[in-house]
Design an enzyme around this catalytic site. Structure first.
Site, short mmCIF file in Angstrom:
data_model
loop_
_atom_site.label_atom_id
_atom_site.label_comp_id
_atom_site.label_asym_id
_atom_site.label_seq_id
_atom_site.Cartn_x
_atom_site.Cartn_y
_atom_site.Cartn_z
N SER A 19 31.72 47.15 44.45
CA SER A 19 32.56 45.95 44.54
C SER A 19 32.31 45.23 45.87
CB SER A 19 34.03 46.35 44.34
OG SER A 19 34.82 45.23 44.06
N ASN B 256 29.22 47.57 40.22
CA ASN B 256 30.34 46.68 39.92
C ASN B 256 30.45 45.55 40.94
OD1 ASN B 256 31.12 49.64 39.00
ND2 ASN B 256 32.12 48.23 37.59
N HIS C 28 36.04 48.71 35.95
CA HIS C 28 35.59 48.48 37.33
C HIS C 28 35.33 49.76 38.11
CE1 HIS C 28 34.86 45.81 40.67
NE2 HIS C 28 35.74 46.45 41.43
#
Length: 242
Positions: A72, A96, A217
């Site tokens: 992320s 992700n 996620h």
């Protein structure tokens, strides 16, 4: 191998990967600035500033070259590192991660960033976006809830604001990233989508995509065996798999 987590998390979010790869590699998981045991960097810092922080971390640890995996926001940092000091990155795993959000997604994430200053850390929204209702995600969901509830609000706000506006900072750099690069996400991730991973991989000379079906996620926690197998493949690659 160095592991960089996402906004609101901490180095323990990599526990399944630390346990697996410490058997074969020197593994270092680092708390992002303002998270866990790491000091904040100044308010208004951008993704570029977080990348510069990571460069200083490599210097402080006297690490000349390493395999880098980011999740992320950590993916944005790792991608920026590959673009900014490529000679120090052996391989890149971009888990992700985001890339050129569409207008609706960009407006939504910018609105969430703006709301932090008045509403504080949102612990409910991420859990709804990041996890399905399947029983195997329950443990990961509860760990994530605890990390979000315990994060430093100011550190979170600084990092999330950089994350919200950082999806295009290094978007044009992928053609110059020549190290082996894995782009991995969950098939059900609504924000770090399959299409984003495919677009980045198609622009990266030595990049490839892996999709974890049925997950969102936090795939490294909800599907650790699958993610570990894909990362093990990545760690053996000198070029993208056929």
């Amino acid at each position: 191998m160095i592991l960089i987590h996402g906004v609101g998390m901490r180095l323990e979010a990599w526990a399944p990967q630390i346990a697996a790869f410490a058997k074969t590699h020197r593994v270092i998981a680092v708390d992002m600035p303002g998270h866990g045991g790491s000091e904040k960097i100044p308010a208004g810092s951008t993704v570029t500033d977080f990348v510069a922080w990571f460069g200083r971390f490599l210097d402080d640890m006297r690490i000349a070259r390493a395999n880098i995996a980011g999740h992320s926001m950590g993916a944005l940092i790792s991608g920026g590192a590959a673009a900014s000091f490529a000679d120090r990155i052996i391989r890149l795993a971009y888990l992700n991660g985001v890339y050129r959000r569409d207008p609706a997604a960009k407006a939504a994430v910018l609105a969430r960033a703006a709301a932090i200053r008045t509403s504080g850390v949102d612990t409910k929204g991420p859990l709804l976006r990041w996890f399905g209702d399947d029983p195997q995600s329950q443990r990961a969901r509860e760990l994530t809830r605890a990390w979000l509830e315990g994060v430093d609000p100011e550190g979170y706000a600084i990092a999330y604001t950089a994350f919200a506006s950082g999806d295009e900072t290094y978007a044009d750099c992928w053609p110059s990233v020549t190290c082996p690069a894995l782009f991995l996400t969950g098939s059900g991730d609504p924000n770090s989508t399959r299409e984003m991973a495919e677009q980045m991989a198609s622009r990266t000379p030595n990049g490839w995509v892996r999709i974890v079906d049925g997950h969102r996620h936090m795939v490294n926690l909800t599907a650790p065996e699958t993610v570990n197998a894909l990362m093990a493949e990545w760690l053996t690659c000198r070029e993208k798999p056929v």
